[in-house]
Scaffold this active site. Structure first.
Site, PDB file in Angstrom:
ATOM      1  NE  ARG A  99      -3.292   2.930   0.788  1.00 23.65           N
ATOM      2  CZ  ARG A  99      -4.242   3.333   1.627  1.00 23.65           C
ATOM      3  NH1 ARG A  99      -4.804   2.476   2.436  1.00 23.65           N
ATOM      4  NH2 ARG A  99      -4.639   4.587   1.636  1.00 23.65           N
ATOM      5  CG  ASP A 111      -8.133   1.421   2.831  1.00 23.15           C
ATOM      6  OD1 ASP A 111      -7.273   1.781   3.655  1.00 23.15           O
ATOM      7  OD2 ASP A 111      -9.181   2.067   2.630  1.00 23.15           O
ATOM      8  CG  ASP A 113     -10.165   2.220   6.219  1.00 18.50           C
ATOM      9  OD1 ASP A 113      -8.979   2.575   6.320  1.00 18.50           O
ATOM     10  OD2 ASP A 113     -10.908   2.597   5.288  1.00 18.50           O
TER      11      ASP A 113
END
Length: 185
Positions: A99, A111, A113
């Protein structure tokens, strides 16, 4: 009085968390699976549940370069890691999987989160909880709803109601991929 483990030390406080995974570069499914495997390999962390995989169009700012569609999933975990260390682990997984953070909403391999941790509400710019845009994102709500329809986004409301307010998954371009599956090792 604190709890004492059978080894004689204090029993760490366990946290429950919901994490959203997504990526649109490279082998998208392999990247999601690698993120799940990395979470599962984290000491003091247990994956409690895993959503189905969804495919969604990218959210683009006006004038942004076109991107490939994302694969997304949501994971529920229990961990002794406090929220700040769980965030650091999520970022380490992102970095290990390539990333880069050149653009805020740019294409990415992965990603990871933090959507929510326990019932914590935080406006800290380093870790805002619950995730400030989770209630507007079908790519978070739809897979989460499929796995845990009774769950509530802390301080916001039931995920079923939030997803319905968006018009459902399809109205937001989130499509469940019945042909793709993530595995718990």
């Amino acid at each position: 009085m604190s709890d004492i483990s059978s080894a004689g030390g204090p029993v760490p406080r366990m946290h429950t968390a919901v994490l959203a995974l997504g990526g649109n570069l490279g082998d998208r499914l392999a990247n999601l699976q690698s993120a799940v495997d990395s979470l599962a390999d984290t000491p003091t962390l247990t994956i409690d549940w895993l959503s189905p995989v969804y495919e969604t169009a990218p959210l683009l700012e006006p004038g942004a370069e076109p991107q490939d569609d994302y694969l997304n999933a949501v994971v529920g975990v229990t961990s002794a890691l406090p929220p700040d260390l769980l965030l650091m682990r999520a970022q380490a997984i992102e970095e290990a999987l390539g990333r880069t953070r050149e653009e805020r909403w740019g294409a990415r391999t992965i990603d990871v989160d933090l959507v929510q941790v326990d019932d914590l509400i935080s406006d800290d710019p380093e870790l805002t909880l619950p995730h400030p845009r989770a209630a507007q994102r079908a790519f978070v709500l739809a897979p989460w709803h499929d796995a845990r329809p009774e769950d509530v986004l802390v301080g916001v409301g039931p995920i079923a109601d939030l997803l319905a307010a968006l018009g459902g998954a399809a109205a937001q371009g989130a499509v469940r991929r019945e042909d793709l599956e993530l595995m718990l090792s």
